[in-house]
Design a protein around this motif. Structure first.
Motif, short mmCIF file in Angstrom:
data_model
loop_
_atom_site.label_atom_id
_atom_site.label_comp_id
_atom_site.label_asym_id
_atom_site.label_seq_id
_atom_site.Cartn_x
_atom_site.Cartn_y
_atom_site.Cartn_z
N UNK A 209 -4.72 1.82 -4.63
CA UNK A 209 -4.06 1.89 -5.94
C UNK A 209 -2.57 2.15 -5.80
N UNK A 210 -2.18 2.68 -4.66
CA UNK A 210 -0.76 2.74 -4.33
C UNK A 210 -0.62 2.06 -2.97
N UNK A 211 0.58 1.61 -2.65
CA UNK A 211 0.78 1.02 -1.33
C UNK A 211 0.63 2.11 -0.28
N UNK A 212 0.18 1.72 0.90
CA UNK A 212 -0.02 2.75 1.92
C UNK A 212 0.54 2.31 3.28
N UNK A 213 1.02 3.30 3.99
CA UNK A 213 1.66 3.06 5.28
C UNK A 213 0.96 3.89 6.35
#
Ligand code: PXL
Length: 287
Positions: free
Chosen positions: A4-8
């Motif tokens: 749901x959010x970008x992830x690194x």
């Protein structure tokens, strides 16, 4: 698993005191609205820049075990971002991560040295392995020292003409990455600039930095993590580079005004909120 959010996946060491590596990368990406999945390569009591004998727990074996776990639970990442690494084996584990997530943006900060010298642990063999990692990157963020190591040239402190700067950016891109940023380049007009090349648009950029007569550890990590956050949030390369440059300028000047010991790093905490706001950025120039 849905993101749901970008992830690194941030594959870096965790240095407790001294404001570098995961201690700065994680808060920066969080305030920029990006989830950091920290993959610590080692835990250190402080960074290695001046606090005497550091307590270090190596986590090389952890990296591959964490990767296997993430694959088992079908975790995906929008970006794999690597930095300071301790051994060739750690670099191979980074390559395993990259090969496991073919769609992720690969950002390699080829940490190897500064001020014209390679760090003690970066032997010639280590530096050659970093080049293997650079081959797989979409974006790299070397400083001037690292630029010369990657290009297998002797360090030259002399200012660069625009033509030399552009030719070096092109040669770095030929190693693999379509986007290259080099930090701390003195150009022939005697300004210090961060410079960039985007192969997809065939564009060269610079952002002029104001000079502060102190060196703080961790600024490369702050720079690269803001570039990662900006690009994932949809910024162009020029704007991402300017955002990172402006934030560092603000934070270095804040820190300098307090006269704190440089080895304690920059006072990130005082300005982190700047990264949550939208700013009109038009200080980049085409070169
Ligand atoms: O990003 C710089 C860095 C990262 N990790 C460790 C360091 C340093 C710089 O000194 O010592 C352990």
């Amino acid at each position: 698993m849905a993101n749901f959010t970008k992830s690194v996946a941030a594959i870096h060491d965790l240095s407790g005191f001294g404001r570098c590596s995961l201690s700065v990368i994680s808060p920066i990406l969080s305030v920029m609205g990006i989830q950091t999945v920290a993959v610590p390569t080692a835990v250190l009591s402080t960074h290695t820049g001046g606090f005497g004998e550091v307590v270090l727990e190596d986590l090389t074996d952890y990296i591959e075990k964490a990767l296997e776990h993430y694959k088992r639970i079908n975790l995906s990442f929008d970006c794999i971002y690597t930095g300071f690494l301790g051994s060739k084996e750690q670099i191979n584990h980074c390559l395993d991560f990259i090969n496991s997530y073919k769609d992720a943006l690969v950002v390699v900060d080829p940490v190897m040295g500064d001020n014209g010298k390679a760090y003690k642990t970066y032997t010639k063999e280590m530096c050659d392995s970093v080049v293997n990692l650079v081959h797989e990157a979409d974006l790299i963020t070397p400083n001037k020292t690292e630029m010369y190591i990657l290009l297998k040239k002797d360090y030259d402190p002399a200012p660069l003409t625009h033509q030399q700067a552009k030719s070096n950016l092109l040669k770095l891109s030929e190693l693999g990455p379509s986007r290259v940023i080099v930090t701390g380049i003195e150009l022939a007009d005697m300004t210090i600039s961060n410079i960039a090349y985007d192969r997809d648009t065939n564009a060269f950029w610079r952002v002029i930095c104001s000079y502060v007569p102190k060196n703080y550890p961790g600024t490369g990590d702050i720079f690269a993590s803001i570039v990662v956050g900006s690009i994932l949030n949809g910024d162009s390369l020029a704007i991402a580079m300017e955002r990172a440059t402006r934030f560092l300028e603000l934070t270095i000047k804040t820190t300098y005004s307090y006269g704190s010991d440089p080895k304690e790093g920059v006072m990130l905490e005082k300005n982190l909120a700047w990264l949550t706001k939208s700013h009109s950025l038009n200080g980049y120039q085409s070169i």
